[in-house]
Design an enzyme around this catalytic site. Structure first.
Site, PDB file in Angstrom:
ATOM      1  N   ASP A  52      40.835  48.681  46.873  1.00 27.51           N
ATOM      2  CA  ASP A  52      41.974  48.586  45.961  1.00 27.51           C
ATOM      3  C   ASP A  52      41.462  48.654  44.528  1.00 27.51           C
ATOM      4  OD1 ASP A  52      44.188  48.028  44.422  1.00 27.51           O
ATOM      5  OD2 ASP A  52      44.966  46.512  45.787  1.00 27.51           O
TER       6      ASP A  52
ATOM      7  N   HIS B 193      43.447  44.827  38.064  1.00 30.39           N
ATOM      8  CA  HIS B 193      42.575  43.746  38.499  1.00 30.39           C
ATOM      9  C   HIS B 193      41.171  43.809  37.893  1.00 30.39           C
ATOM     10  CE1 HIS B 193      45.812  43.112  41.300  1.00 30.39           C
ATOM     11  NE2 HIS B 193      45.667  44.332  41.778  1.00 30.39           N
TER      12      HIS B 193
END
Length: 285
Positions: free
Chosen positions: A189, A194
């Site tokens: 991911d 993030h």
């Protein structure tokens, strides 16, 4: 572009064929914080070189584990800026324990699309089988897309899980490492939300946030370790709604109640007393 409900609802996505190895499983568990008790035999079961036990939440990363590009929210009838999207909910149902290595084929369809006015909720349902066609797991996930509502769809149901009105059977705190999101993004991911402070700021956050699926996996592991003697084969399913933001370096406060054939769980950010996961249910095999 606005969501085209007539095209998107029920659309089938291209099948994914993939394989995984014990090293992938070890890597995933390490990204969840496994190994913090390096002398504990139960902990080391997650990190065995040949046959590590596999948390059911590995199903959420198996197909895309080796991806190196940021995901795209691009489906038939749907094109959405990644910065507008957050994970809404996740559910995994196991049809057998996930083996330490193997190959699978996942087919996915857009099962539901709800118009929340200022946002849209898109629900995907995926079925994964092994090379012989035997079912491995079924997954349902939803994404919440800000600013994408108002396309004329139904608002959809509102459901919640009630927690027992008593003290929990377990009350634990699990640390989120400062580098937790950077570790977890290596499981496929690569959303810059993030990892990239500028991207996070443009999305309205003061800093990069932890992947919801990392919190999801960490809470599942904590429940297995605390209530099931570290035996992940006792899990038949795990579901949760992503209720808030977790930042690397914080701590998760996890409360667990025993139920009939299931564990009911809540997860909060300890420092802010803010919800992280809600409606969390671990179904026992």
């Amino acid at each position: 572009m606005p969501i085209d409900l007539s095209v998107a609802l029920g659309a089938e996505l291209a099948p994914q064929e993939f394989s995984w190895t014990p090293s992938d499983v070890q890597h995933y568990h390490l990204a969840l914080g496994a190994g913090a008790r390096p002398l504990d035999p139960n902990e080391l079961r997650y990190l065995d070189d040949e046959k590590p036990q596999v948390l059911p939440t590995f199903a959420t990363v198996a197909a895309n584990f080796h991806a190196t590009e940021a995901p795209r929210v691009s489906f038939p009838g749907v094109e959405i800026d990644l910065a507008k999207v957050v994970h809404g909910s996740q559910e995994v149902t196991l049809h057998q324990p996930i083996p330490a290595s193997g190959s699978g084929r996942t087919t996915t369809r857009i099962a539901e699309i709800w118009d929340k006015g200022k946002a849209a909720v898109i629900v995907q349902e995926s079925v994964t089988v092994d090379t012989d066609g035997n079912p491995l797991w079924t997954a349902r996930s939803s994404i919440f897309a800000r600013g994408e509502g108002g396309f004329g769809g139904e608002r959809g149901p509102t459901e919640s899980v009630s927690l027992p009105d008593r003290e929990p059977d377990a009350d634990i705190v699990v640390p989120v490492l400062p580098q937790q999101a950077l570790l977890y993004r290596m499981c496929g991911d690569r959303n810059p939300l993030h990892s990239d402070p500028q991207f996070a700021s443009a999305a309205g956050f003061p800093a990069p946030i932890l992947h919801g699926l990392c919190t999801y996996g960490m809470v599942c592991k904590a429940a297995v370790d605390t209530m099931l003697d570290g035996d992940s084969t006792q899990v038949a399913g795990f579901s949760a709604r992503f209720a808030g933001v977790v930042f690397p370096g914080e701590n998760l406060s996890i409360r667990i109640w025993k139920g009939e054939g299931q564990l009911l769980i809540s997860a909060f950010v300890a420092e802010r007393d803010a919800p992280a996961l809600a409606d969390v249910v671990l179904t026992l095999a």
